[in-house]
Design a protein around this motif. Structure first.
Motif, mmCIF file in Angstrom:
data_model
loop_
_atom_site.group_PDB
_atom_site.id
_atom_site.type_symbol
_atom_site.label_atom_id
_atom_site.label_comp_id
_atom_site.label_asym_id
_atom_site.label_seq_id
_atom_site.Cartn_x
_atom_site.Cartn_y
_atom_site.Cartn_z
ATOM 1 N N GLU A 1 8.535 46.038 -20.664
ATOM 2 C CA GLU A 1 7.573 45.498 -19.740
ATOM 3 C C GLU A 1 7.548 45.572 -18.777
ATOM 4 O OE1 GLU A 1 4.992 44.589 -20.792
ATOM 5 O OE2 GLU A 1 5.344 43.791 -21.938
ATOM 6 N N LYS A 2 9.047 45.768 -18.163
ATOM 7 C CA LYS A 2 9.313 45.953 -16.821
ATOM 8 C C LYS A 2 9.532 44.781 -15.878
ATOM 9 C CE LYS A 2 8.701 51.388 -16.392
ATOM 10 N NZ LYS A 2 8.263 50.890 -17.728
ATOM 11 N N ILE A 3 9.800 43.796 -16.415
ATOM 12 C CA ILE A 3 9.908 42.377 -15.626
ATOM 13 C C ILE A 3 10.898 42.516 -14.578
ATOM 14 C CG2 ILE A 3 10.812 39.676 -15.744
ATOM 15 C CD1 ILE A 3 8.038 40.817 -17.620
ATOM 16 N N ASP A 4 10.466 42.151 -13.089
ATOM 17 C CA ASP A 4 10.671 41.687 -12.122
ATOM 18 C C ASP A 4 11.591 40.554 -11.813
ATOM 19 O OD1 ASP A 4 9.737 44.399 -11.101
ATOM 20 O OD2 ASP A 4 7.765 43.428 -11.062
ATOM 21 N N LEU A 5 10.522 39.174 -12.669
ATOM 22 C CA LEU A 5 11.831 38.484 -12.006
ATOM 23 C C LEU A 5 11.164 37.153 -14.115
ATOM 24 C CD1 LEU A 5 11.087 36.138 -9.081
ATOM 25 C CD2 LEU A 5 10.255 35.050 -11.495
ATOM 26 N N VAL A 6 11.977 36.727 -14.284
ATOM 27 C CA VAL A 6 12.250 35.702 -15.322
ATOM 28 C C VAL A 6 12.009 34.195 -15.399
ATOM 29 C CG1 VAL A 6 13.605 35.265 -17.434
ATOM 30 C CG2 VAL A 6 12.724 37.607 -16.773
ATOM 31 N N HIS A 7 11.095 33.667 -15.256
ATOM 32 C CA HIS A 7 11.191 32.006 -15.700
ATOM 33 C C HIS A 7 11.194 31.747 -16.526
ATOM 34 C CE1 HIS A 7 8.531 28.037 -13.003
ATOM 35 N NE2 HIS A 7 9.676 28.004 -13.520
ATOM 36 N N SER A 8 12.585 30.508 -17.163
ATOM 37 C CA SER A 8 12.182 29.443 -18.466
ATOM 38 C C SER A 8 12.006 28.213 -17.689
ATOM 39 C CB SER A 8 14.043 30.314 -18.840
ATOM 40 O OG SER A 8 13.792 29.659 -19.711
ATOM 41 N N HIS A 9 11.473 27.568 -19.413
ATOM 42 C CA HIS A 9 11.830 26.441 -19.107
ATOM 43 C C HIS A 9 11.894 25.864 -19.975
ATOM 44 C CE1 HIS A 9 7.683 26.949 -16.039
ATOM 45 N NE2 HIS A 9 8.116 28.193 -16.483
ATOM 46 N N ALA A 10 12.989 26.029 -20.681
ATOM 47 C CA ALA A 10 13.989 25.338 -21.469
ATOM 48 C C ALA A 10 14.965 25.295 -22.340
ATOM 49 C CB ALA A 10 12.722 24.632 -23.046
ATOM 50 N N ARG A 11 16.043 24.318 -22.455
ATOM 51 C CA ARG A 11 17.630 24.719 -22.666
ATOM 52 C C ARG A 11 17.596 25.906 -22.714
ATOM 53 N NH1 ARG A 11 20.862 19.679 -23.657
ATOM 54 N NH2 ARG A 11 22.025 19.776 -21.504
ATOM 55 N N ILE A 12 17.261 26.111 -24.272
ATOM 56 C CA ILE A 12 17.444 27.022 -25.192
ATOM 57 C C ILE A 12 17.111 28.396 -24.310
ATOM 58 C CG2 ILE A 12 17.324 28.362 -27.545
ATOM 59 C CD1 ILE A 12 17.275 25.529 -28.506
ATOM 60 N N PRO A 13 15.472 29.030 -24.655
ATOM 61 C CA PRO A 13 15.864 30.057 -23.994
ATOM 62 C C PRO A 13 16.869 30.232 -22.798
ATOM 63 C CG PRO A 13 14.102 28.781 -23.344
ATOM 64 C CD PRO A 13 15.442 27.782 -24.360
ATOM 65 N N SER A 14 17.125 29.397 -21.986
ATOM 66 C CA SER A 14 17.826 29.163 -20.805
ATOM 67 C C SER A 14 18.877 29.693 -20.434
ATOM 68 C CB SER A 14 17.142 27.953 -19.136
ATOM 69 O OG SER A 14 16.480 27.705 -19.499
ATOM 70 N N PRO B 1 15.926 39.055 -11.591
ATOM 71 C CA PRO B 1 15.467 37.095 -10.499
ATOM 72 C C PRO B 1 15.370 36.613 -11.920
ATOM 73 C CG PRO B 1 15.000 39.005 -9.320
ATOM 74 C CD PRO B 1 15.463 39.585 -10.848
ATOM 75 N N PHE B 2 16.025 34.807 -11.607
ATOM 76 C CA PHE B 2 16.027 33.450 -12.558
ATOM 77 C C PHE B 2 15.858 33.328 -12.215
ATOM 78 C CE2 PHE B 2 19.175 31.677 -16.338
ATOM 79 C CZ PHE B 2 17.459 31.714 -17.241
ATOM 80 N N VAL B 3 15.056 32.226 -12.170
ATOM 81 C CA VAL B 3 14.146 30.946 -12.244
ATOM 82 C C VAL B 3 14.216 29.690 -13.397
ATOM 83 C CG1 VAL B 3 12.651 29.890 -11.295
ATOM 84 C CG2 VAL B 3 13.370 31.655 -9.608
ATOM 85 N N THR B 4 14.614 28.912 -13.296
ATOM 86 C CA THR B 4 13.747 27.439 -14.069
ATOM 87 C C THR B 4 13.720 26.669 -13.983
ATOM 88 O OG1 THR B 4 15.839 26.796 -13.937
ATOM 89 C CG2 THR B 4 16.699 28.638 -15.452
ATOM 90 N N THR B 5 12.875 26.037 -14.862
ATOM 91 C CA THR B 5 12.293 24.691 -14.585
ATOM 92 C C THR B 5 12.979 23.339 -15.168
ATOM 93 O OG1 THR B 5 9.911 25.243 -14.122
ATOM 94 C CG2 THR B 5 10.089 23.534 -14.801
ATOM 95 N N ALA B 6 13.218 22.318 -14.192
ATOM 96 C CA ALA B 6 13.467 21.443 -15.548
ATOM 97 C C ALA B 6 12.433 20.258 -15.386
ATOM 98 C CB ALA B 6 14.217 20.827 -14.495
#
Length: 373
Positions: free
Chosen positions: A82-95, A108-113
């Motif tokens: 998918e040629k991902i430019d940015l990853v945004h994770s929303h839980a402990r396991i995927p993060s 580039p990697f962002v997470t949400t708590a």
């Protein structure tokens, strides 16, 4: 050039974090992002599909080593294809998995708590908060700084954005009232939450006090919406309470998608977090109470502690049956005009501070920080 964003979470079943991701995905797409979502699937897949957002099934729902290995390979392939430019994770396991992949692929990697996690049993050391972290409240921001030593300038604070068209005073209550055998003269309390043992304290308390309140308040009804590992136990308690009252005053609906319609008949709402915000968007006076504490009937003087804890009551006084009896009986002793005023104030707060647009604005600030980096 459009930015290709991957949003990753454990599942797409009914829940606050799941709704947050779905609303964010739809708004990002409206703003021109190419959005891809990965999870182990669930009821919200249909909503993503209807919005034209691609979803990949990835076993991110638990720490089973076989699933972790499979998820690693699938996520790696999806990011590349998918040629991902940015990853945004929303839980402990995927993060955790995406954090390991980030060191290999350098995206580039962002997470949400969305919540505070236990740091016991070494779990602190398998938690990855990305290059920038988004916290859904100020108290979670402090938790991240204290427990994970994340620099303050690496944390962005946002809110749970509410769809104020879906959740509005204009929602027709007719279908829900017919289904649940409610009448216009009923003093209906609606409670919405996942009924897991870790979340169901107030549901149990409401069931316990309803026979007492039934002697004080005419035509009292309680509707409990949600499912989970404590559902059967709460239902058994409700059946006992109904027998005491000699009528079906308490109704459990189980897990539902049409939350906006089930909130609509409420004269009073009880709950926390996103569910409380959704009720406020429908102009329902709201008692904020949950497993983590008690704020009480939402009035202007309760705004600061409510915002500080993301309407979850962390660090507030514990919820008790006595507090609920006093607050509910006082509420139904008010004039209808006072009820209407409380409802209008709640919606005003949502429109000003808890829109999906604001949530997405906050998220974009974190995206720009890692993309520039």
């Amino acid at each position: 050039m459009a930015c290709n964003v991957l949003l990753s979470l454990m599942k797409l079943d009914i829940g606050g974090a799941e709704t947050h991701v779905v609303e964010l995905a739809k708004e990002l797409k409206k703003r021109g992002y190419n959005v891809v979502v990965t999870s182990n699937g669930g009821v919200y897949e249909r909503e993503l599909n209807a919005a034209g957002i691609k979803h990949y099934m990835v076993p991110l729902q638990n720490k089973n080593p076989r699933n972790v290995y499979k998820a690693w390979n699938l996520l790696k392939k999806i990011i590349q294809v998918e040629k991902i430019d940015l990853v945004h994770s929303h839980a402990r396991i995927p993060s955790f998995i995406l954090g390991k992949l980030q060191k290999k692929l350098h995206f580039p990697f962002v997470t949400t708590a969305h919540w505070v996690f236990t740091t016991k049993y070494g779990l602190k050391y398998i938690t990855d908060w990305g290059q920038r972290t988004i916290a859904v409240s100020e108290d979670i921001k402090k938790y991240l700084m204290v427990n994970y030593k994340i620099p303050e300038d690496h944390i962005f604070v946002t809110i749970n954005g509410i769809d104020t068209e879906k959740f509005s005073p204009a929602v027709d209550a007719g279908d829900a009232m017919r289904e649940l055998h409610l009448r216009p003269k009923d003093n209906t309390i609606v409670y919405v939450s996942r009924l897991d043992a870790s979340r169901s304290l107030v549901a149990r308390q409401l069931v316990a006090v309803l026979p007492q309140l039934d002697k004080l308040i005419e035509n009292l009804k309680l509707v409990i919406v949600g499912g989970g590992d404590d559902f059967d136990a709460v239902r058994a308690l409700a059946e006992e309470a109904n027998q005491k009252m000699g009528r079906e005053a308490i109704v459990l609906t189980g897990p539902r998608m049409d939350i906006n319609k089930l909130i609509a008949p409420a004269k009073l709402f009880v709950g926390v977090s996103r569910a409380a915000l959704e009720a406020m968007a429908e102009e329902k006076p709201t008692i904020i109470a949950g497993n983590e504490g008690y704020i009480g009937l939402f009035t202007p003087d309760k705004l600061e502690p409510a915002i500080a804890t993301n309407f979850c009551c962390r660090g507030c006084v514990p919820s008790t049956e006595e507090l609920l009896v006093q607050e509910i009986s006082n509420f139904f002793g008010m004039w209808d005009e006072e009820h209407a005023e409380l409802g209008k104030y709640g919606r005003k707060v949502i429109l000003k501070k808890y829109s999906v647009a604001k949530m997405t604005d906050d998220t974009e600030k974190a995206y720009k920080a890692v993309l520039q980096k």
